[in-house]
Design a protein around this motif. Structure first.
Motif, PDB file in Angstrom:
ATOM      1  N   THR A  92      -7.404  -0.738   6.881  1.00  8.16           N
ATOM      2  CA  THR A  92      -6.516  -0.937   5.731  1.00  8.16           C
ATOM      3  C   THR A  92      -6.978  -2.154   4.928  1.00  8.16           C
ATOM      4  N   GLU A 110      -0.323  -3.228   2.243  1.00  4.47           N
ATOM      5  CA  GLU A 110      -1.512  -2.770   2.996  1.00  4.47           C
ATOM      6  C   GLU A 110      -1.626  -1.259   2.824  1.00  4.47           C
ATOM      7  N   ARG A 111      -2.786  -0.773   2.438  1.00  2.00           N
ATOM      8  CA  ARG A 111      -2.987   0.670   2.325  1.00  2.00           C
ATOM      9  C   ARG A 111      -4.346   1.025   2.948  1.00  2.00           C
ATOM     10  N   THR A 137      -6.664   1.984  -3.714  1.00  2.00           N
ATOM     11  CA  THR A 137      -5.343   1.343  -3.816  1.00  2.00           C
ATOM     12  C   THR A 137      -4.504   1.979  -4.908  1.00  2.00           C
ATOM     13  N   GLN A 140      -3.364   5.708  -4.343  1.00  2.00           N
ATOM     14  CA  GLN A 140      -2.269   5.781  -3.362  1.00  2.00           C
ATOM     15  C   GLN A 140      -0.958   5.268  -3.953  1.00  2.00           C
ATOM     16  N   HIS A 141      -1.063   4.224  -4.800  1.00  2.00           N
ATOM     17  CA  HIS A 141       0.129   3.718  -5.479  1.00  2.00           C
ATOM     18  C   HIS A 141       0.719   4.798  -6.398  1.00  2.00           C
ATOM     19  N   ASP A 144       2.312   7.695  -4.507  1.00  2.00           N
ATOM     20  CA  ASP A 144       3.676   7.331  -4.092  1.00  2.00           C
ATOM     21  C   ASP A 144       4.668   7.704  -5.183  1.00  2.00           C
ATOM     22  N   PHE A 151       6.403   0.862  -5.042  1.00  2.00           N
ATOM     23  CA  PHE A 151       5.770   0.010  -4.024  1.00  2.00           C
ATOM     24  C   PHE A 151       6.773  -0.887  -3.306  1.00  2.00           C
ATOM     25  N   HIS A 154       8.073  -0.138   0.203  1.00  2.00           N
ATOM     26  CA  HIS A 154       7.305  -0.486   1.401  1.00  2.00           C
ATOM     27  C   HIS A 154       7.641  -1.891   1.908  1.00  2.00           C
TER      28      HIS A 154
END
Ligand code: K2U
Ligand code: ZN
Length: 175
Positions: A92, A110-111, A137, A140-141, A144, A151, A154
């Motif tokens: 990650t 953390e991704r 990053t 994935q953001h 979501d 974010f 999380h």
């Protein structure tokens, strides 16, 4: 081509799970152009359609234009329709994220450092690539967002509540 308002927390529409696109039509391309205009106007490097109130699985991105030293106006827009992520790495990477829907709030998330991405491009052609670094990053953001997650979801409940209160206060002061 139009600049649209970007939804901010705690707007319930940001919690919607976006729906797949049936086909990449001229209407979807016009939506992506509006998303890009809205993203550039807001100084962002990525945007999901739900952030301008359209719950469809569409993401736009431009990782180049905000870079230090990037040629003035140099733009490299990317378009992702019905994106799917797979094979996230065990490794990650932490990154201090922000979000156009949670203005002036930043925190480390953390991704997975790499993830495989499949999507339809602006012409409806199926593409697949490995996302790494800031691309990993950011995608994935944005993914979501397509799943109704921002974010701050999380983060701890306390940090999330403080973030929403800060955005609501700033909106009141700006009114
Ligand atoms: O979804 C959004 O609100 C767009 C985000 C995308 C993003 C979030 C975290 C990490 C990378 C990209 C905005 O672009 S937030 C503003 C920003 C600008 C440059 C670099 C990082 C964040
Ligand atoms: Zn965001």
């Amino acid at each position: 081509m139009a600049i649209k308002d970007i939804l901010t927390v705690p707007d319930a529409r940001l919690k919607e799970v976006s729906q797949p696109v049936a086909a990449v039509t001229d209407e979807i391309r016009a939506l992506m152009d509006d998303m890009l205009d809205s993203m550039y106007a807001a100084q962002g490097i990525g945007l999901a359609a739900v952030q301008i109130g359209v719950p469809l699985r569409v993401i736009v991105m431009d990782l180049e234009w905000g870079k230090e030293g990037a040629a003035e106006g140099h733009r490299a827009p990317r378009f992702f329709v019905n994106p799917e992520l797979s094979d996230p790495s065990h490794e990650t990477t932490p990154y201090e994220e922000g979000c156009l829907s949670v203005p002036q709030v930043y925190d480390v998330i953390e991704r997975p450092s790499t993830v495989r991405l499949r999507y339809l491009d602006r012409d409806g052609v199926a593409r697949e690539e490995l996302a790494e670094g800031m691309f990993a990053t950011c995608i994935q953001h944005e993914m979501d967002h397509l799943n109704g997650v921002v974010f701050i979801d999380h983060l701890s409940r306390l940090k999330r509540e403080r973030a929403v209160a800060k955005v609501k206060k700033a909106r009141r002061l700006a009114a």
